[in-house]
Scaffold this active site. Structure first.
Site, short mmCIF file in Angstrom:
data_model
loop_
_atom_site.label_atom_id
_atom_site.label_comp_id
_atom_site.label_asym_id
_atom_site.label_seq_id
_atom_site.Cartn_x
_atom_site.Cartn_y
_atom_site.Cartn_z
N THR A 58 0.84 -1.19 0.00
CA THR A 58 0.00 0.00 0.00
C THR A 58 0.88 1.24 0.00
O THR A 58 1.98 1.22 0.55
CB THR A 58 -0.94 0.04 1.23
N ASP A 102 -8.27 -3.04 -0.23
CA ASP A 102 -9.03 -1.90 -0.71
C ASP A 102 -10.10 -1.66 0.34
O ASP A 102 -10.74 -2.60 0.82
CB ASP A 102 -9.66 -2.16 -2.08
N TYR A 112 -11.60 9.28 7.07
CA TYR A 112 -12.92 9.68 7.58
C TYR A 112 -13.05 9.48 9.09
O TYR A 112 -14.13 9.72 9.65
CB TYR A 112 -14.02 8.90 6.86
P1 ITT Z 1 -3.62 2.23 -1.20
O1 ITT Z 1 -4.58 2.16 -2.37
O2 ITT Z 1 -2.21 2.54 -1.62
O3 ITT Z 1 -3.70 1.05 -0.29
P2 ITT Z 1 -5.38 4.37 -0.29
O4 ITT Z 1 -5.40 5.28 0.89
O5 ITT Z 1 -5.60 4.99 -1.64
O6 ITT Z 1 -4.03 3.51 -0.26
P3 ITT Z 1 -7.85 2.85 -0.64
O7 ITT Z 1 -7.85 2.96 -2.13
O8 ITT Z 1 -8.17 1.53 -0.02
O9 ITT Z 1 -6.44 3.27 0.00
O10 ITT Z 1 -8.83 3.98 -0.08
C1 ITT Z 1 -9.24 3.92 1.20
C2 ITT Z 1 -9.82 5.25 1.63
O11 ITT Z 1 -10.94 4.96 2.48
C3 ITT Z 1 -8.80 6.01 2.49
O12 ITT Z 1 -8.01 6.91 1.73
C4 ITT Z 1 -9.72 6.73 3.47
O13 ITT Z 1 -10.25 7.88 2.88
C5 ITT Z 1 -10.85 5.71 3.67
N1 ITT Z 1 -10.52 4.79 4.79
C6 ITT Z 1 -10.15 3.47 4.71
N2 ITT Z 1 -9.89 2.97 5.94
C7 ITT Z 1 -10.09 3.97 6.80
C8 ITT Z 1 -9.96 4.09 8.21
O14 ITT Z 1 -9.54 3.07 8.96
N3 ITT Z 1 -10.26 5.25 8.77
C9 ITT Z 1 -10.66 6.30 8.03
N4 ITT Z 1 -10.77 6.29 6.70
C10 ITT Z 1 -10.51 5.14 6.07
#
Ligand code: ITT
Length: 219
Positions: free
Chosen positions: A9, A76, A179
């Site tokens: 990630t 994801d 969030y």
């Molecule tokens: P990678 O794709 O490189 O793993 P990313 O941050 O872009 O990193 P995602 O595509 O999975 O990851 O998007 C997840 C989004 O959802 C993240 O950027 C947050 O906005 C939200 N999110 C996921 N888990 C969360 C958490 O534990 N607390 C708060 N927001 C979260």
């Protein structure tokens, strides 16, 4: 059973959470940043073109397994808000720009994403502000016979239930990311995800639950 795993990630908060969650397993865990320091990078982020969390987790796990030649864990994740028909969903990380990567810094994006969710829920009463974080994890590894064709070793899903708070009571809290400052944790909805100590969030979160289920499969 594998003995090492790359946390694939680009999100440093996810790396920290997953390191902590995976620490009891005895697996040798490395991040993409660790591999880059060893001269194995750089690693471009694959485009997340899937329409489900499952699709995108697989896209990321396959891309990094191909690129590193090692077993890779990708997740994801995102926020699903019932009153918004499931949005932001798979575009959670770039909700403020409708899913486009406009090159904003992570912190700025998080602030704008939160502001958009709060704006769209304006006037919606507390009991209709139900939401959950969802996480799908996939571990993929290069196939022994054909290393450029990864295979899925394990996958799992976890959820973390709550509600979106109402301003000015939210955003609040200084831990976590994304969030968390606007997400009131079920069942009592008194604290936001950003008010949970990291150990507490790591015991309850969608990522923790998915990781626990995944470890059962890996064992
Ligand atoms: P990678 O794709 O490189 O793993 P990313 O941050 O872009 O990193 P995602 O595509 O999975 O990851 O998007 C997840 C989004 O959802 C993240 O950027 C947050 O906005 C939200 N999110 C996921 N888990 C969360 C958490 O534990 N607390 C708060 N927001 C979260």
């Amino acid at each position: 059973m594998i003995d090492e795993l790359v946390i694939a990630t680009g999100n440093p908060h996810k790396v920290a959470e997953l390191r902590e969650i995976l620490s009891p397993t005895g697996l040798r865990v490395r991040s993409l940043a660790d591999l880059e320091q060893q001269g194995l990078g750089p690693f471009d982020e694959p485009a997340e073109t899937g329409s489900t969390f499952e699709d995108n987790a697989q896209i990321k796990a396959f891309a990094y397994a191909r690129r590193t030649g090692l077993p890779c864990l990708a997740d994801d994740s995102g926020l699903v808000v019932d009153a918004l028909g499931g949005r932001p969903g798979v575009i959670s990380s770039h909700y403020c720009t409708d899913g486009r990567d406009d090159g904003l810094e992570r912190e700025q994006r998080d602030r704008l994403n939160n502001a958009r969710v709060l704006r769209e829920l304006d006037g919606v009463p507390p009991e209709q502000r139900t939401a959950r974080f969802v996480c799908v994890m996939v571990v993929a590894a290069p196939a022994a016979q054909s290393p450029s064709e990864p295979i899925i070793i394990a996958s799992a899903r976890g959820t973390f239930e709550g509600r979106i708070g109402i301003p000015p009571a939210v955003p609040r809290g200084s831990h976590g990311f994304g969030y968390d400052p606007i997400f009131l944790v079920a069942p009592d909805f008194t604290r936001t995800g950003a008010e949970l100590a990291p150990e507490e969030k790591n015991a309850l979160s969608h990522r923790a639950r998915a990781a626990q289920a995944l470890l059962e499969h890996l064992r």
